[in-house]
Design an enzyme around this catalytic site. Structure first.
Site, short mmCIF file in Angstrom:
data_model
loop_
_atom_site.label_atom_id
_atom_site.label_comp_id
_atom_site.label_asym_id
_atom_site.label_seq_id
_atom_site.Cartn_x
_atom_site.Cartn_y
_atom_site.Cartn_z
N TYR A 143 -16.97 -6.29 -2.04
CA TYR A 143 -18.20 -6.82 -2.66
C TYR A 143 -18.56 -8.19 -2.09
O TYR A 143 -19.72 -8.45 -1.77
CB TYR A 143 -18.03 -6.90 -4.18
N ARG A 150 -25.56 -9.98 2.80
CA ARG A 150 -26.87 -9.93 2.14
C ARG A 150 -27.46 -11.32 2.02
O ARG A 150 -28.67 -11.50 2.21
CB ARG A 150 -26.72 -9.28 0.75
N TYR A 203 -23.90 -19.02 -8.83
CA TYR A 203 -22.49 -18.85 -9.20
C TYR A 203 -21.63 -19.82 -8.37
O TYR A 203 -21.86 -19.99 -7.17
CB TYR A 203 -22.00 -17.44 -8.88
N ARG A 216 -32.22 -11.97 -12.62
CA ARG A 216 -31.78 -11.15 -13.76
C ARG A 216 -32.79 -10.07 -14.12
O ARG A 216 -32.44 -9.02 -14.67
CB ARG A 216 -31.53 -12.03 -14.98
N GLU A 330 -21.55 -2.07 -16.90
CA GLU A 330 -22.77 -2.73 -16.42
C GLU A 330 -23.94 -1.83 -16.82
O GLU A 330 -23.84 -0.60 -16.74
CB GLU A 330 -22.69 -2.91 -14.90
C1 3EB Z 1 -23.32 -10.01 -12.39
O1 3EB Z 1 -24.08 -10.36 -13.29
C2 3EB Z 1 -22.82 -8.59 -12.44
O2 3EB Z 1 -24.82 -8.19 -6.41
O3 3EB Z 1 -26.77 -7.18 -6.56
C3 3EB Z 1 -25.30 -7.29 -11.30
C4 3EB Z 1 -26.51 -7.03 -10.67
C5 3EB Z 1 -24.20 -7.64 -10.53
C6 3EB Z 1 -26.64 -7.13 -9.29
C7 3EB Z 1 -25.72 -7.63 -7.07
C8 3EB Z 1 -24.34 -7.75 -9.14
C9 3EB Z 1 -25.55 -7.52 -8.53
O4 3EB Z 1 -22.92 -10.77 -11.50
C10 3EB Z 1 -22.87 -7.88 -11.14
#
Ligand code: 3EB
Length: 342
Positions: A143, A150, A203, A216, A330
């Site tokens: 990942y 990306r 993050y 989001r 998820e």
């Molecule tokens: C998160 O909130 C959970 O890498 O495209 C959610 C939606 C998550 C998209 C992405 C990852 C992605 O981090 C994981």
């Protein structure tokens, strides 16, 4: 002048050839079953097949339709369809020892195609990552390998900031990486963050060298329509508060946090903080996909989702890994726009 062509989606059984309603045309399909691969179907539209079905869970085809006849094609690793307002692009990457450079190349090719065809506004992406929490040949989590490639592609998309759409990043039951994206020409996507969660693109480094590139949620305000008429696309959402996983090992409480996160995200106060009108409830969600890490957790997750989402949500359940090893569930979905009912 209104030029929007009424993007809609629905789920159908895998066995059935998708037959759009009168006046509707299939833009593209995504088959959540046992197969993998990207092709133009005998009916002429792109179809991405992702190995995601398993006994006791769902298998289905997601069918995107519009009201204008699409043009379709392939370009290298990509397949696409577009109707004058909406563009669907999908790409696949075969299993590799290290993914980052290839992810960058294929995502940059997709972003270049988006520009070339004249649909520069991406409003939703799905990223399907095989062996998502396994390690690549250099010992990096797949990942994180994907996220880094990306991020490099997104750095050269748009102005490099603030253009990251709603997305899902999720495991599959196969290998390799594939994605789909939806973009538009004249509509106005508005990206929305969640006041309960750190923006993923902020993050801290403890999760990986590059942060994930997604918003989001994205509200798609169609050209020529009122803002309140737009569909709201909700990203894959996990049991994360701030940037931290909460309720490790407790699938019921994780599911509750996910549902609370989505309720907050789509509710009036959070939309107002993003400068948007309106507000929604969990029971307004449709085409909900619930990704469950452990097969045995399905009854608990299903009971909580059915109660929170109600009978109209068209909820499907898939047994796949999530992108942090402590995340057990998820959930993604959308609140349909006014176009949906036309
Ligand atoms: C998160 O909130 C959970 O890498 O495209 C959610 C939606 C998550 C998209 C992405 C990852 C992605 O981090 C994981």
């Amino acid at each position: 002048m209104s030029r929007h062509t009424g993007l809609q989606a629905h789920f159908t059984p895998l066995e059935a050839v998708p037959r759009p309603a009168p006046g509707r045309h299939v833009l593209a399909t995504v088959a959540f079953g046992e197969d993998s691969g990207l092709s133009l179907t005998p009916q002429g539209h792109p179809e991405l097949a992702i190995p995601m079905s398993s006994p006791g869970f769902d298998s289905f085809r997601e069918v995107w339709t519009t009201s204008a006849e699409p043009a379709t094609g392939t370009r290298g690793d990509l397949a696409f369809a577009h109707d004058g307002e909406y563009l669907f692009v999908s790409g696949t990457i075969d299993p590799l020892p290290v993914y980052g450079p290839k992810v960058r190349e294929v995502y940059e090719a997709a972003f270049a195609l988006v520009e070339e065809l004249g649909y520069p506004r991406i409003f939703r992406m799905w990223n399907f990552v095989g062996d998502i929490i396994g390690s690549n040949a250099e010992g990096m989590e797949i990942y994180q390998d994907f996220v880094a490639g990306r991020a490099e592609a997104f750095a050269s998309y748009g102005d490099g900031t603030g253009h990251m759409p709603a997305a899902t990043g999720i495991g599959t039951r196969g290998e390799g990486i594939s994605f789909t994206l939806l973009a538009c020409r004249e509509g106005s996507p508005r990206h929305v963050e969640n006041q309960r969660q750190t923006p993923a693109y902020h993050y801290p480094e403890q999760y990986g060298p590059k942060p994930p590139s997604f918003a989001r949620a994205t509200l798609l305000h169609p050209a020529g329509a009122g803002q309140a008429d737009g569909a709201l696309f909700v990203s894959g959402t996990a049991s994360i508060l701030g940037h931290e996983t909460v309720h490790r090992g407790d699938v019921a409480r994780q599911t509750e946090v996910v549902l609370e996160n989505i309720a907050e995200l789509i509710g009036g106060p959070n939309l107002a903080a993003a400068g948007l009108d309106g507000g929604h409830e969990l029971k307004d969600l449709r085409l909900v996909k619930v990704y469950v890490r452990h097969e045995a957790d399905l009854p608990v997750v299903r009971a909580l989702c059915q109660d929170a989402l109600g009978p109209d949500a068209e909820t499907v359940y898939l047994n796949v890994a999530v992108c942090r090893d402590d995340l057990l569930v998820e959930i993604e979905g959308l609140v349909p726009g006014a176009e949906w009912s036309r």
